[in-house]
Design an enzyme around this catalytic site. Structure first.
Site, PDB file in Angstrom:
ATOM      1  N   GLU A  58       0.847  -1.207   0.000  1.00 43.85           N
ATOM      2  CA  GLU A  58       0.000   0.000   0.000  1.00 43.85           C
ATOM      3  C   GLU A  58       0.874   1.247   0.000  1.00 43.85           C
ATOM      4  OE1 GLU A  58      -2.825  -0.190   3.191  1.00 43.85           O
ATOM      5  OE2 GLU A  58      -4.045  -1.670   2.143  1.00 43.85           O
ATOM      6  N   THR A 235      -7.300   0.830 -20.143  1.00 44.67           N
ATOM      7  CA  THR A 235      -7.038  -0.538 -19.689  1.00 44.67           C
ATOM      8  C   THR A 235      -5.769  -1.024 -20.395  1.00 44.67           C
ATOM      9  OG1 THR A 235      -8.587  -1.247 -21.374  1.00 44.67           O
ATOM     10  CG2 THR A 235      -9.385  -1.280 -19.118  1.00 44.67           C
ATOM     11  N   LYS A 238      -6.472  -4.630 -23.661  1.00 39.55           N
ATOM     12  CA  LYS A 238      -7.190  -4.665 -24.947  1.00 39.55           C
ATOM     13  C   LYS A 238      -6.148  -4.598 -26.069  1.00 39.55           C
ATOM     14  CE  LYS A 238     -11.570  -2.888 -23.107  1.00 39.55           C
ATOM     15  NZ  LYS A 238     -11.410  -2.183 -21.828  1.00 39.55           N
ATOM     16  N   ARG A 244      -4.667  -7.967 -17.558  1.00 38.41           N
ATOM     17  CA  ARG A 244      -5.930  -7.317 -17.227  1.00 38.41           C
ATOM     18  C   ARG A 244      -5.665  -6.222 -16.183  1.00 38.41           C
ATOM     19  NH1 ARG A 244     -10.843  -8.335 -18.594  1.00 38.41           N
ATOM     20  NH2 ARG A 244      -9.871  -9.643 -20.155  1.00 38.41           N
TER      21      ARG A 244
HETATM   22  N1  DSN Z   1     -16.238  -4.288 -21.231  1.00 37.51           N
HETATM   23  C1  DSN Z   1     -15.319  -3.555 -22.059  1.00 37.51           C
HETATM   24  C2  DSN Z   1     -15.587  -3.739 -23.501  1.00 37.51           C
HETATM   25  O1  DSN Z   1     -15.860  -4.849 -23.869  1.00 37.51           O
HETATM   26  O2  DSN Z   1     -15.505  -2.805 -24.270  1.00 37.51           O
HETATM   27  C3  DSN Z   1     -15.293  -2.137 -21.679  1.00 37.51           C
HETATM   28  O3  DSN Z   1     -15.005  -2.069 -20.324  1.00 37.51           O
END
Ligand code: DSN
Length: 430
Positions: A58, A235, A238, A244
């Site tokens: 932390e 994020t 992606k 993640r």
């Molecule tokens: N759930 C994600 C998506 O599929 O775009 C966005 O957070």
């Protein structure tokens, strides 16, 4: 059933190893077309599974509430340094557990409860945390929503693009404290400059949610919002192809507030194993091969959208400039809903998600749209020709959805394709 080469250490747990083997089989014998998913590299997987998971930390490097963080401090600093270098940012926070946490932390850092945020409407492409009535964000802050321009039948100007006149009009009318650019189901490039201009006109902060396109920005396929925005949240799993999780970069003047909002404002102990994996992915994204990868993602999505259009699926906004194609299913088949299409394609080994389209008459659970993306299968090595083949397979399965034998044939064709494009075999070749 074979299992993942990464699961060797999970011993004496037949139930879990069996489930992991099933998921390995699913991911490597079916097509992964969910636009928000990708295949993380073995190095990212290894860091995620590392002993850093054992450590409580932390606080921030040099200012922890627990002992024993000498190494962890260096890991987190490495991730922060790599991220600021990747996007040319003043400051990075790599602790958000997710994109939703990152977004809420930004609002908490820079706004008071009840302040107004101008963001994209969920049913026009925005995210739940952009003020959906179902999200806590709409209870703490006052959201005003902009949308896209109306659809037109003129192929040269098909509409369904961010309506900057609407953004400006609403900005002048409601004087939001923050304007939020970024979307979750929008297939066009989002230019940060016009948002900055409107924000400057009313003295608002500009936040850019680049969750979907962070990888495309890192690879140089999309413009970098960092020089324009006060803060950029995203994020890491992606198009960026990391573990993640979430991250935030911001101008120096906001650094202290952002850090305090993430910890202790939103979260407790950071996930240092995930932070190490983020560091791995930031290094991977800085390599020249990553730029080639993200250009290929976009080229593949464009070939995919064009091939799907030939099969009769209308591309919302007439095409794509990023990694996703949003399909309006109604012209292909007025009776076909997104929910049914997703279910049929699951049976055919093609993983997608139903999605609302602008002004969708159906509910978000049923939808008239389907969202498909090219990032994961591009990681697996697929090029334009494979995406054209996938478009034909999607069309065949959906046209013959009542015929189990044809759906099974498509499933077999998909499995054959996947044999030549195992993402992990591809990584080991790189
Ligand atoms: N759930 C994600 C998506 O599929 O775009 C966005 O957070």
């Amino acid at each position: 059933m074979t299992s993942s080469p990464f699961d060797a250490w999970i011993r004496n747990d037949d139930e879990l190893t069996s489930l992991l083997a099933q998921e390995w089989h699913r991911q490597t014998t079916t097509l992964q077309l969910i636009a928000s998913e990708n295949f993380a590299s073995p190095a990212v997987l290894a860091a995620t599974g590392s002993i850093l998971t054992n450590k409580y930390a932390e606080g921030y490097p040099g200012r922890r509430y627990y002992g024993g963080n000498q190494v962890v401090d260096e890991v987190e600093d490495l991730a922060r340094r790599r991220l600021t270098a990747l996007f040319g940012a003043d400051h990075a926070n790599v602790q958000p557990h997710s994109g939703a946490n990152a977004n809420v932390a930004v609002y908490q850092a820079l706004l008071e409860p009840g302040d107004t945020i101008l963001a994209m409407r969920l049913d026009q492409g925005g995210h739940l945390t952009h003020g959906s009535p179902a999200s806590i964000t709409s209870k703490w802050w006052n959201f005003v929503s902009y949308g896209v321009t109306p659809r037109s039948d003129d192929p040269a100007n098909p509409g369904e693009l961010i309506d900057f006149d609407n953004v400006r009009e609403l900005a002048l009318q409601h004087r939001p404290k923050m304007i939020l650019a970024g979307a979750t189901a929008y297939s066009r490039l989002i230019e940060p400059a016009p948002f900055r201009e409107i924000a400057d006109e009313i003295g608002a902060l500009l936040m850019f949610d680049s969750a979907h396109v962070a990888g495309l920005i890192a690879g140089g396929s999309h413009p970098n919002p960092v020089p324009y925005a006060d803060v950029v949240a995203f994020t890491t799993h992606k198009t960026l192809r990391g573990p993640r999780g979430g991250a935030i970069v911001c101008r120096e003047e906001h650094a202290k507030k952002i850090d305090s909002a993430v910890f202790p404002g939103q979260q407790g102990g950071p996930l240092e194993h995930a932070i190490a994996a983020k560091a791995v992915s930031f290094k991977e994204a800085a390599q020249p091969s990553f730029a080639t990868y993200t250009d290929q993602i976009v080229a593949n999505a464009q070939a995919f959208g064009a091939a799907l259009a030939k099969e009769g699926f209308r591309n919302v906004s007439g095409g794509t400039e990023n990694h996703m194609v949003l399909l309006d299913l109604r012209e292909f088949d007025a009776e076909l809903t997104g929910k049914v299409a997703q279910e049929v394609l699951d049976r055919a080994g093609i993983t997608t998600n139903r999605n609302t389209i602008p002004d969708d008459p159906r509910s978000p659970f049923i939808t008239s749209g389907l969202r498909v993306g090219s990032a994961a299968q591009t990681t697996a090595g697929m090029k334009e020709g494979e995406f054209e083949t996938i478009a034909a397979l999607i069309s065949r399965a959906l046209r013959h959805r009542e015929d189990d034998a044809i759906v099974a044939e498509v499933r077999a064709d998909v499995a054959e394709m996947c044999e030549s494009f195992n993402p992990y075999a591809n990584f080991t070749k790189q």
